[in-house]
Scaffold this motif. Structure first.
Motif, mmCIF file in Angstrom:
data_model
loop_
_atom_site.group_PDB
_atom_site.id
_atom_site.type_symbol
_atom_site.label_atom_id
_atom_site.label_comp_id
_atom_site.label_asym_id
_atom_site.label_seq_id
_atom_site.Cartn_x
_atom_site.Cartn_y
_atom_site.Cartn_z
ATOM 1 N N PRO A 29 -20.513 12.921 -11.924
ATOM 2 C CA PRO A 29 -19.977 11.570 -12.056
ATOM 3 C C PRO A 29 -20.693 10.563 -11.149
ATOM 4 C CG PRO A 29 -18.188 13.151 -11.997
ATOM 5 C CD PRO A 29 -19.453 13.914 -11.679
ATOM 6 N N GLY A 30 -21.332 9.579 -11.776
ATOM 7 C CA GLY A 30 -22.005 8.526 -11.039
ATOM 8 C C GLY A 30 -23.369 8.884 -10.482
ATOM 9 N N VAL A 31 -23.925 10.033 -10.869
ATOM 10 C CA VAL A 31 -25.272 10.424 -10.433
ATOM 11 C C VAL A 31 -26.116 10.635 -11.689
ATOM 12 C CG1 VAL A 31 -26.679 12.093 -9.189
ATOM 13 C CG2 VAL A 31 -24.409 11.498 -8.325
ATOM 14 N N VAL A 32 -27.161 9.807 -11.823
ATOM 15 C CA VAL A 32 -28.002 9.830 -13.014
ATOM 16 C C VAL A 32 -29.430 10.179 -12.611
ATOM 17 C CG1 VAL A 32 -28.879 8.450 -14.942
ATOM 18 C CG2 VAL A 32 -26.553 8.062 -14.087
ATOM 19 N N LEU A 33 -30.017 11.146 -13.310
ATOM 20 C CA LEU A 33 -31.409 11.511 -13.100
ATOM 21 C C LEU A 33 -32.239 10.941 -14.242
ATOM 22 C CD1 LEU A 33 -31.162 15.278 -12.048
ATOM 23 C CD2 LEU A 33 -31.140 13.233 -10.588
ATOM 24 N N ASP A 34 -33.394 10.349 -13.887
ATOM 25 C CA ASP A 34 -34.345 9.848 -14.875
ATOM 26 C C ASP A 34 -35.503 10.829 -14.961
ATOM 27 O OD1 ASP A 34 -32.861 7.519 -15.278
ATOM 28 O OD2 ASP A 34 -33.938 6.426 -13.722
ATOM 29 N N TYR A 35 -35.938 11.133 -16.189
ATOM 30 C CA TYR A 35 -36.978 12.133 -16.425
ATOM 31 C C TYR A 35 -38.211 11.515 -17.073
ATOM 32 C CZ TYR A 35 -33.254 15.533 -15.676
ATOM 33 O OH TYR A 35 -32.235 16.270 -15.133
ATOM 34 N N SER A 36 -39.376 12.072 -16.734
ATOM 35 C CA SER A 36 -40.642 11.682 -17.350
ATOM 36 C C SER A 36 -40.843 12.490 -18.633
ATOM 37 C CB SER A 36 -41.795 11.957 -16.380
ATOM 38 O OG SER A 36 -41.953 13.353 -16.203
ATOM 39 N N ALA A 37 -41.949 12.211 -19.328
ATOM 40 C CA ALA A 37 -42.278 12.944 -20.555
ATOM 41 C C ALA A 37 -42.518 14.426 -20.283
ATOM 42 C CB ALA A 37 -43.500 12.327 -21.218
ATOM 43 N N SER A 38 -42.937 14.764 -19.060
ATOM 44 C CA SER A 38 -43.150 16.176 -18.717
ATOM 45 C C SER A 38 -41.899 16.811 -18.119
ATOM 46 C CB SER A 38 -44.339 16.310 -17.756
ATOM 47 O OG SER A 38 -44.119 15.549 -16.596
ATOM 48 N N ASN A 39 -40.756 16.144 -18.314
ATOM 49 C CA ASN A 39 -39.445 16.647 -17.897
ATOM 50 C C ASN A 39 -39.302 16.783 -16.376
ATOM 51 O OD1 ASN A 39 -36.863 17.235 -18.858
ATOM 52 N ND2 ASN A 39 -37.172 19.421 -18.527
ATOM 53 N N GLU A 40 -40.046 15.974 -15.626
ATOM 54 C CA GLU A 40 -39.906 15.935 -14.176
ATOM 55 C C GLU A 40 -38.968 14.797 -13.788
ATOM 56 O OE1 GLU A 40 -44.029 15.374 -13.192
ATOM 57 O OE2 GLU A 40 -44.252 17.503 -12.719
ATOM 58 N N VAL A 41 -38.195 14.992 -12.736
ATOM 59 C CA VAL A 41 -37.310 13.934 -12.243
ATOM 60 C C VAL A 41 -38.169 12.870 -11.570
ATOM 61 C CG1 VAL A 41 -35.450 13.372 -10.642
ATOM 62 C CG2 VAL A 41 -35.369 15.511 -11.929
ATOM 63 N N VAL A 42 -38.048 11.630 -12.033
ATOM 64 C CA VAL A 42 -38.814 10.525 -11.453
ATOM 65 C C VAL A 42 -37.908 9.454 -10.849
ATOM 66 C CG1 VAL A 42 -40.828 10.894 -12.898
ATOM 67 C CG2 VAL A 42 -39.019 9.361 -13.687
ATOM 68 N N GLY A 43 -36.601 9.575 -11.053
ATOM 69 C CA GLY A 43 -35.667 8.610 -10.486
ATOM 70 C C GLY A 43 -34.288 9.211 -10.321
ATOM 71 N N ILE A 44 -33.582 8.738 -9.307
ATOM 72 C CA ILE A 44 -32.222 9.201 -9.027
ATOM 73 C C ILE A 44 -31.369 7.978 -8.747
ATOM 74 C CG2 ILE A 44 -30.750 10.605 -7.536
ATOM 75 C CD1 ILE A 44 -33.420 12.074 -6.708
ATOM 76 N N GLU A 45 -30.287 7.816 -9.486
ATOM 77 C CA GLU A 45 -29.374 6.687 -9.291
ATOM 78 C C GLU A 45 -28.001 7.209 -8.887
ATOM 79 O OE1 GLU A 45 -28.227 2.569 -11.498
ATOM 80 O OE2 GLU A 45 -28.384 4.329 -12.771
ATOM 81 N N MET A 46 -27.446 6.583 -7.869
ATOM 82 C CA MET A 46 -26.076 6.890 -7.439
ATOM 83 C C MET A 46 -25.239 5.627 -7.608
ATOM 84 S SD MET A 46 -26.791 9.102 -3.977
ATOM 85 C CE MET A 46 -25.046 9.237 -3.632
ATOM 86 N N LEU A 47 -24.198 5.737 -8.410
ATOM 87 C CA LEU A 47 -23.289 4.624 -8.653
ATOM 88 C C LEU A 47 -22.057 4.748 -7.773
ATOM 89 C CD1 LEU A 47 -23.563 4.737 -12.528
ATOM 90 C CD2 LEU A 47 -24.862 3.295 -10.956
ATOM 91 N N HIS A 48 -21.316 3.659 -7.630
ATOM 92 C CA HIS A 48 -20.074 3.624 -6.839
ATOM 93 C C HIS A 48 -20.350 4.060 -5.399
ATOM 94 C CE1 HIS A 48 -18.474 3.270 -10.836
ATOM 95 N NE2 HIS A 48 -18.899 4.487 -11.133
ATOM 96 N N LEU A 49 -21.407 3.526 -4.834
ATOM 97 C CA LEU A 49 -21.889 3.937 -3.523
ATOM 98 C C LEU A 49 -20.837 3.756 -2.432
ATOM 99 C CD1 LEU A 49 -24.517 5.086 -2.508
ATOM 100 C CD2 LEU A 49 -25.317 2.771 -2.084
ATOM 101 N N SER A 50 -20.124 2.663 -2.443
ATOM 102 C CA SER A 50 -19.155 2.391 -1.381
ATOM 103 C C SER A 50 -17.982 3.366 -1.397
ATOM 104 C CB SER A 50 -18.636 0.956 -1.480
ATOM 105 O OG SER A 50 -17.927 0.774 -2.687
ATOM 106 N N LYS A 51 -17.731 4.005 -2.523
ATOM 107 C CA LYS A 51 -16.628 4.962 -2.627
ATOM 108 C C LYS A 51 -17.041 6.366 -2.190
ATOM 109 C CE LYS A 51 -14.502 2.376 -6.320
ATOM 110 N NZ LYS A 51 -14.151 2.321 -7.727
ATOM 111 N N ARG A 52 -18.338 6.581 -1.958
ATOM 112 C CA ARG A 52 -18.845 7.914 -1.605
ATOM 113 C C ARG A 52 -18.744 8.206 -0.113
ATOM 114 N NH1 ARG A 52 -21.311 10.366 -5.802
ATOM 115 N NH2 ARG A 52 -21.665 9.069 -7.611
ATOM 116 N N SER A 53 -18.659 7.159 0.707
ATOM 117 C CA SER A 53 -18.564 7.350 2.153
ATOM 118 C C SER A 53 -17.808 6.180 2.762
ATOM 119 C CB SER A 53 -19.954 7.445 2.774
ATOM 120 O OG SER A 53 -19.855 7.441 4.176
ATOM 121 N N SER A 54 -16.806 6.479 3.550
ATOM 122 C CA SER A 54 -16.019 5.415 4.168
ATOM 123 C C SER A 54 -16.777 4.747 5.319
ATOM 124 C CB SER A 54 -14.683 5.969 4.678
ATOM 125 O OG SER A 54 -14.927 6.973 5.649
#
Length: 66
Positions: A29-54
């Motif tokens: 939930p709220g963590v999205v990985l972006d992949y290249s054409a060779s199926n490698e992770v090229v980006g990482i997005e974390m949503l709702h950042l303020s709710k992850r750590s007080s």
């Protein structure tokens, strides 16, 4: 590597390289990985950042390389 913090969107994005993104997948939930054409992770997005750590302070981020 690039890091972007979007306070308005409450999101953090790590871009690992400049390869075109061809697919994205929410891996938890709220963590999205972006992949290249060779199926490698090229980006990482974390949503709702303020709710992850007080104690999160987006104005004071530390970077460490070992």
């Amino acid at each position: 590597m690039k890091m972007q913090v979007d306070k308005q969107a409450d999101a953090l994005y790590f871009r690992l390289d400049d390869s075109p993104i061809v697919d994205s997948q929410e891996v938890s939930p709220g963590v999205v990985l972006d992949y290249s054409a060779s199926n490698e992770v090229v980006g990482i997005e974390m949503l709702h950042l303020s709710k992850r750590s007080s104690t999160l302070n987006l104005s004071a981020l530390d970077f460490e390389a070992t």
